[in-house]
Enzyme design. Structure first.
Site, PDB file in Angstrom:
ATOM      1  N   GLY A 250       0.826  -1.198   0.000  1.00 43.87           N
ATOM      2  CA  GLY A 250       0.000   0.000   0.000  1.00 43.87           C
ATOM      3  C   GLY A 250       0.856   1.241   0.000  1.00 43.87           C
ATOM      4  O   GLY A 250       2.055   1.186   0.278  1.00 43.87           O
ATOM      5  N   LYS A 271      -2.540  -0.913  -9.469  1.00 41.69           N
ATOM      6  CA  LYS A 271      -2.489   0.132  -8.448  1.00 41.69           C
ATOM      7  C   LYS A 271      -3.866   0.777  -8.357  1.00 41.69           C
ATOM      8  O   LYS A 271      -4.398   1.274  -9.360  1.00 41.69           O
ATOM      9  CB  LYS A 271      -1.439   1.173  -8.816  1.00 41.69           C
ATOM     10  CG  LYS A 271      -1.239   2.246  -7.761  1.00 41.69           C
ATOM     11  CD  LYS A 271      -0.056   3.143  -8.120  1.00 41.69           C
ATOM     12  CE  LYS A 271       0.211   4.149  -7.019  1.00 41.69           C
ATOM     13  NZ  LYS A 271       1.378   5.008  -7.362  1.00 41.69           N
ATOM     14  N   GLU A 316       3.368  -3.473 -15.634  1.00 41.52           N
ATOM     15  CA  GLU A 316       4.006  -4.781 -15.680  1.00 41.52           C
ATOM     16  C   GLU A 316       4.328  -5.235 -14.259  1.00 41.52           C
ATOM     17  O   GLU A 316       4.519  -4.427 -13.343  1.00 41.52           O
ATOM     18  CB  GLU A 316       5.281  -4.726 -16.520  1.00 41.52           C
ATOM     19  CG  GLU A 316       6.336  -3.769 -16.008  1.00 41.52           C
ATOM     20  CD  GLU A 316       7.561  -3.775 -16.899  1.00 41.52           C
ATOM     21  OE1 GLU A 316       8.015  -4.872 -17.267  1.00 41.52           O
ATOM     22  OE2 GLU A 316       8.077  -2.691 -17.218  1.00 41.52           O
ATOM     23  N   GLY A 321       9.351  -7.707  -6.066  1.00 42.94           N
ATOM     24  CA  GLY A 321       8.874  -6.596  -5.259  1.00 42.94           C
ATOM     25  C   GLY A 321       9.842  -5.425  -5.200  1.00 42.94           C
ATOM     26  O   GLY A 321      10.724  -5.269  -6.042  1.00 42.94           O
ATOM     27  N   ASN A 322       9.663  -4.592  -4.171  1.00 42.60           N
ATOM     28  CA  ASN A 322      10.459  -3.362  -4.106  1.00 42.60           C
ATOM     29  C   ASN A 322      11.896  -3.633  -3.670  1.00 42.60           C
ATOM     30  O   ASN A 322      12.187  -4.590  -2.957  1.00 42.60           O
ATOM     31  CB  ASN A 322       9.787  -2.324  -3.195  1.00 42.60           C
ATOM     32  CG  ASN A 322       9.899  -2.676  -1.732  1.00 42.60           C
ATOM     33  OD1 ASN A 322      10.943  -2.517  -1.104  1.00 42.60           O
ATOM     34  ND2 ASN A 322       8.805  -3.193  -1.169  1.00 42.60           N
ATOM     35  N   ASP A 363      10.390  11.354  -6.150  1.00 46.13           N
ATOM     36  CA  ASP A 363      10.221  10.386  -5.052  1.00 46.13           C
ATOM     37  C   ASP A 363      11.142   9.194  -5.277  1.00 46.13           C
ATOM     38  O   ASP A 363      10.745   8.045  -5.085  1.00 46.13           O
ATOM     39  CB  ASP A 363       8.762   9.942  -4.970  1.00 46.13           C
ATOM     40  CG  ASP A 363       8.453   9.285  -3.614  1.00 46.13           C
ATOM     41  OD1 ASP A 363       9.294   9.387  -2.700  1.00 46.13           O
ATOM     42  OD2 ASP A 363       7.380   8.668  -3.486  1.00 46.13           O
TER      43      ASP A 363
END
Length: 1130
Positions: A250, A271, A316, A321-322, A363
């Protein structure tokens, strides 16, 4: 390849090869040939040569004949499935060229354009990787075996090709040269007409290479397919086409889910937008940005669902993950230095693309980068991205930004540019180097900006090569124009380790060759306990840690320091020493960069130290004020300065309680970092100076640290960069004159001032510029001994003040400062004093001026009495200040504005606004009102001017000669001394004022002190709640009116100063009422500007009253006033 095969078969012409060439080729490759080739090597070459020549034939020159580089599975919309190595004929392309219509033996349909290549191109060979960086090549071969290789084209030098070959765990790079006759060679003895021939030759014979070329490195990642179908020219998708699966995470505006695009059986990321979080238009801006960007390292947009809520953005899907979580959870033996560098290079490539497209991300952080197969990294989360129409982008009021990743100019002015992304990239690089540590460990968000102003920067991570850390520091330049572009950053990564490998560099940094797994081990639990132990030792032996810590830290991890590392490692230990107060010694691990210890442990140590530090800081100041006998107080202060320079709160923070906190909280963690940084990056001579101020043992340790300080960055990452001499005098003067509250404020400014002399970029410094000037004069301009004198003098003053009670101390301290002031010639003395006062008092002008004629008379009487040590030191300081007025002025003129140079536009606008001012009459009324609110600057100024003429002056002059030279040497040169005098009392601020020309008013001894105290105390005592937005706005109007009146009548210069002092006082009290952190930062910057402008007017009142010069000065003042008004009205 065809040529190679022909050579093997014995044919001299391509035409001699029949249509059944594939049979001949396989037979030729399997058949022994009379040569010096080894049969085994030949058979290995055959495994990859035979496949690559399947398409070779008479039609090779057909421009429409292509070969498939990857497998592609059709998903409808008339797409065509192809397999790697398959031939196909291209019939045409779609509107954007991303898809082509092709025909194979299996049929006709659309295939991605980047999945095929002309049959006669080099890309068809499995060993040719096209434009690939050196770092990427090392990564691609990192999992290979002996003989694994690839041929690549240089990204920085198009047309230049190299062979990258792995052998015994290391990758060797060989340049492919071109002779004058066009032939290619690696070894000049063997030259070939084509690259394929050269590769085949070296696959059978090393011929100058470390080993033969055996196994082509696979092309691991398929290129991104932009758009899911050739006809897909609209972004809106049917919601029913998406099947939502489990939640991935989130964010601020919504949540991210894994989903499946049923039409194409494609896993995607979805998203979603939270209800009532932002307007649809804002949500769609992110999608609009993503539609415009197409790069292999940027997450690709697939579509949107915006016809009805909830709204979707489909992108995509990235498997792992991050990047932040990936780094924290990865196997560090697998994700080694080579992989980390490869990841950083990919991100820099993506940002270079955005830079060229004139986009800003706003960001950029590890949490917003995604990881795919084979360590593929893509930049994502474009929620704050914008297409730039100018050099900067101004965010709307109320926008939220990640403070620890945001550039200082963005925090202060809401101004963003690609250079602010560069700053964030430096922080991201630090995250990667530390496997996902949180930036600025142990430092509160509210302190980050203040520390950065003081030139604090994060320490170098353990095992991080010097070149990488230098790049980080370049990204963290205060001035945006001084930061590199992303094109330069990407190029730096490409050429960073041309003469060595990053693995070797990391091993050197760790201090042990071959310890590749040590880094991950060090970063884990054991480090924390070690740090704790270290911090305890540091706390117990704080006084002695400076000397022992360096060796101690080395012993722990630097058992085998490199020859080139000695300078660095001591620096790190030094930094640890700085932290000793708060357990900073734990940073010893950081010191052993060369050792196994990791950056993480050092940072963690700093954090731990932070908690203890705040209490120590505040307590030390209090004790110093109240306990003269505490010799340790002076020493502690000295340390605090080095460690806690960062900790000191900016002048902006009026709240007394607040200032101690920053000094404590910031000082501990920062101090630790800072001190280490300071020692490491400061020059040895500065360390020596500082050592004089602090206890002898501290001095010894510091000197040692200075010698070993790091080579490239003169300033430490931390505020500790302040010259030691300067810092010592600064902290003393600050601490002495004011109570904790005022002390925190004054201290901050002086400390900054010291920094400023050495580091012009620092913004905060302007607030303390005056003070800094003084300090710098003592430390920088005069010989080092001057600094020592100042330090000693400060010690004496400190002792005197501490010994005497608030009541008794004033007489002793006051008389001498007064005498000094009197001694200064009325005309010349004023400017000099003013300069001295600038540093000590922002708005102290009022405090200095407050001294009334009565107080002067009083001072005259006591002045004749015997001088206390404090008095003598003050007199000497005064004398020094009078002697160095010219120097001070020069420095003042050089002072840089506190705020970062970020958006020049804002400054220009502010400058233009100053011209506007209210009517003269209104100004006069406003001025009167301001006077009633606070001590009248006008009276003070007048009294100061008159004072020189008074007989007290004569007394003062004799006093100066009477003071022994040795003592004067101690106070050497810091005009700050007056400020120290009132240190025990709130009047400290007034003391600062005393430094100014008005200081002549100091004639009165005891009475002066009382009056000063009163003058200073009112502003300090003002509760933050008592000052409202209306009060500040009224004060700004009053100042504008006073300026307008002055510009017309060319008089009442003191009225302008008084109105400015009132505004400054109200602003300092109001700053704590500002809730939004970004606005608070900007407001503090504006206060600093106001303070500097007022100081300039005080120092050169003549210029203020002389035509154009005055207008220029007031323009700057009006600019700062307008900025304050704008911030308050937000």
């Amino acid at each position: 390849m065809l040529e190679i095969c022909l050579k093997l078969v014995g044919c001299k012409s391509k035409k001699g090869l029949s249509s059944s060439s594939s049979c001949y080729l396989e037979e030729a490759l399997q058949r022994p040939v009379a040569s010096d080739f080894e049969p085994q090597g030949l058979s290995e070459a055959a495994r990859w040569n035979s496949k690559e020549n399947l398409l070779a034939g008479p039609s090779e020159n057909d421009p429409n004949l292509f070969v498939a580089l990857y497998d592609f599975v059709a998903s409808g919309d008339n797409t065509l499935s192809i397999t790697k190595g398959e031939k196909l004929r291209v019939l045409g392309y779609n509107h954007n060229g991303e898809w082509c219509e092709a025909q194979t033996k299996n049929g006709q349909g659309w295939v991605p354009s980047n999945y095929i290549t002309p049959v006669n191109s080099l890309e068809k060979h499995s060993w040719y990787h096209g434009p690939v960086s050196r770092n990427a090549a090392e990564y691609l071969l990192s999992s290979g075996i002996n003989g694994s290789f690839l041929v690549r084209e240089s990204e920085s030098s198009p047309g230049q090709r190299s062979i990258s070959l792995r052998y015994e765990g290391r990758v060797y790079h060989y340049r492919i040269n071109t002779a004058s006759d066009g032939k290619l060679y690696v070894s000049s003895e063997s030259r070939f007409n084509t690259l394929a021939e050269l590769v085949h030759h070296h696959s059978t014979v090393a011929d100058g290479l470390i080993t033969t070329l055996h196994y082509p490195a696979p092309k691991r990642n398929k290129p991104t397919v932009y758009g899911v179908s050739p006809n897909y020219d609209k972004w809106e998708m049917e919601r029913t086409d998406i099947t939502m699966k489990h939640k991935l995470g989130g964010g601020q505006y919504g949540e991210v889910y894994e989903g499946v695009w049923k039409k194409y059986s494609l896993t995607v990321a979805v998203k979603t937008l939270k209800e009532d979080t932002m307007e649809v238009e804002e949500f769609l801006k992110e999608a609009a940005v993503m539609k415009e960007i197409k790069h292999p390292n940027l997450v690709q947009l697939l579509g949107v669902c915006t016809r009805e809520p909830p709204f979707y953005i489909i992108t995509e899907f990235m498997t792992y993950g991050n990047l932040l979580d990936y780094l924290r959870e990865c196997n560090r033996q697998e994700v080694n230095a080579v992989v980390l560098l490869y990841m950083a290079t990919q991100i820099s490539s993506a940002m270079e693309y955005l830079e060229k497209k004139n986009f800003i991300h706003r960001d950029l952080a590890a949490r917003n980068c995604l990881v795919g197969e084979n360590h593929l990294v893509k930049v994502a989360d474009f929620g704050l991205s914008r297409l730039m129409t100018g050099d900067t982008y101004t965010a709307h009021a109320g926008a939220k930004f990640p403070i620890k990743w945001t550039a200082p100019e963005s925090l202060a002015y809401n101004k963003f540019s690609i250079k602010s992304d560069v700053w964030a990239f430096g922080v991201l690089l630090w995250e990667i180097a530390t496997y996902g540590m949180s930036p600025y460990p142990g430092i509160d968000l509210s302190q980050v900006y203040e520390l950065l102003e003081k030139d604090y920067r994060m320490e170098r991570p353990e095992g991080c090569p010097e070149k990488v850390y230098e790049l980080m520091r370049a990204c963290w330049q205060w001035n945006p124009s001084d930061r590199p572009s992303f094109a330069e950053i990407h190029q730096a990564f490409e050429t960073m380790f041309q003469e060595s490998s990053i693995s070797d560099e990391v091993e050197k940094e760790l201090g042990k060759q071959g310890v590749r797994g040590a880094v991950s081990t060090l970063l884990q639990a054991p480090e924390l306990p070690t740090k704790t132990r270290t911090s305890r030792r540091a706390a117990e032996h704080r006084d002695t840690t400076d000397v022992p810590e360096m060796p101690h830290s080395k012993g722990q991890g630097e058992s085998d320091p490199l020859d080139h590392e000695p300078a660095v490692s001591p620096l790190l230990p030094r930094k640890e020493r700085g932290p000793p107060e708060g357990g900073l010694n734990e940073d010893e691990r950081l010191l052993p960069k060369d050792k196994k210890t990791n950056l993480f442990s050092a940072l963690i140590k700093k954090k731990k130290k932070t908690a203890p530090t705040p209490p120590k800081r505040s307590s030390s100041f209090r004790e110093m004020d109240g306990q003269p006998e505490r010799r340790g107080a002076g020493e502690e202060e000295g340390r605090d300065i080095s460690n806690g320079a960062l900790a000191f709160t900016p002048l902006d923070t009026a709240d007394p309680a607040k200032s101690p906190k920053p000094s404590n909280g910031a000082g501990v963690p920062n101090g630790a970092l800072r001190e280490s940084g300071g020692s490491g990056f400061r020059s040895p001579h500065l360390w020596k100076k500082s050592s004089t101020l602090t206890s002898s043992r501290l001095a010894t340790g510091e000197e040692e640290g200075g010698g070993s300080s790091s080579k490239r960055f003169l300033r430490s990452c931390s505020a500790s960069c302040v010259p030691h001499g300067a810092k010592d005098t600064e902290w003393r003067s600050v601490t002495l004159p004011r109570d904790l509250q005022s002390t925190g404020r004054q201290f901050d400014s002086s400390t900054f001032g010291g920094h400023k002399s050495e580091k012009p970029a620092l913004p905060r410094k302007r607030a303390g510029e005056n003070r800094s000037d003084q300090v710098t004069r003592g430390t920088v301009t005069p010989p080092p001994r001057l600094v020592k004198k100042n330090e000693e003098a400060a010690d004496e003053v400190f002792k005197d003040i501490m010994e005497s009670s608030p009541g008794s101390s004033p007489p002793n301290l006051t008389p001498k400062p007064l005498r000094r002031q009197v001694t200064v010639a009325p005309a010349s003395g004023l400017p000099h004093k003013e300069e001295a006062g600038k540093g000590s008092a922002l708005g102290t002008p009022a405090a200095a001026e407050p001294v009334t004629p009565t107080s002067k008379a009083g001072s005259g009487a006591p002045g004749g009495t015997s001088k206390g040590p404090a008095e003598e030191s003050r007199v000497r300081r005064h004398k020094h200040s009078s002697e160095s007025p010219g120097r001070d002025k020069g420095k003042l003129s050089r002072l840089k504005p506190a705020p970062p140079p970020p958006p020049a536009a804002s400054a220009g606008k502010a400058g233009g606004k100053p011209s506007q001012s209210p009517s003269q009459e209104a100004a006069g009324e406003a001025v009167l009102g301001a006077k009633t609110k606070a001590t009248s600057l006008v009276d003070a100024v007048n009294s100061d001017a008159a004072k020189p003429s008074q007989p007290g002056e004569g007394l003062k002059k004799p006093v100066l000669p009477a003071t022994p030279k040795p003592q004067s040497a101690k106070p050497s040169g810091t005009p700050i001394s007056p400020a120290p005098v009132p240190s025990t009392l709130p009047s400290a601020s007034s003391a600062l004022a005393g430094d100014q020309p008005s200081s002549t008013a100091f004639i009165p001894l005891i009475s002066t002190r009382v009056s000063l105290r009163k003058t200073r105390q009112p502003p300090e005592r003002i509760a933050s709640g008592a000052i409202t937005k209306g009060v500040v706005l009224d004060s700004t109007e009053a100042l504008c009116l006073a300026i307008s009146r002055n510009s017309e009548q060319m008089a009442s210069h003191s009225a302008v100063l008084e109105a400015g002092k009132n505004l400054y006082t109200f602003c300092v009290s109001y700053v704590d009422s500002i809730q939004q952190m970004r606005n608070k930062f900007a407001f503090r910057e504006a206060i600093n500007k106001l303070e500097n402008n007022l100081r300039e007017l005080q120092i050169c009142p003549a210029t203020a009253g002389s035509g154009p010069a005055a207008t220029q000065d007031f323009s700057k003042l009006l600019s700062s006033v307008k900025e304050i008004s704008d911030i308050v009205q937000r």
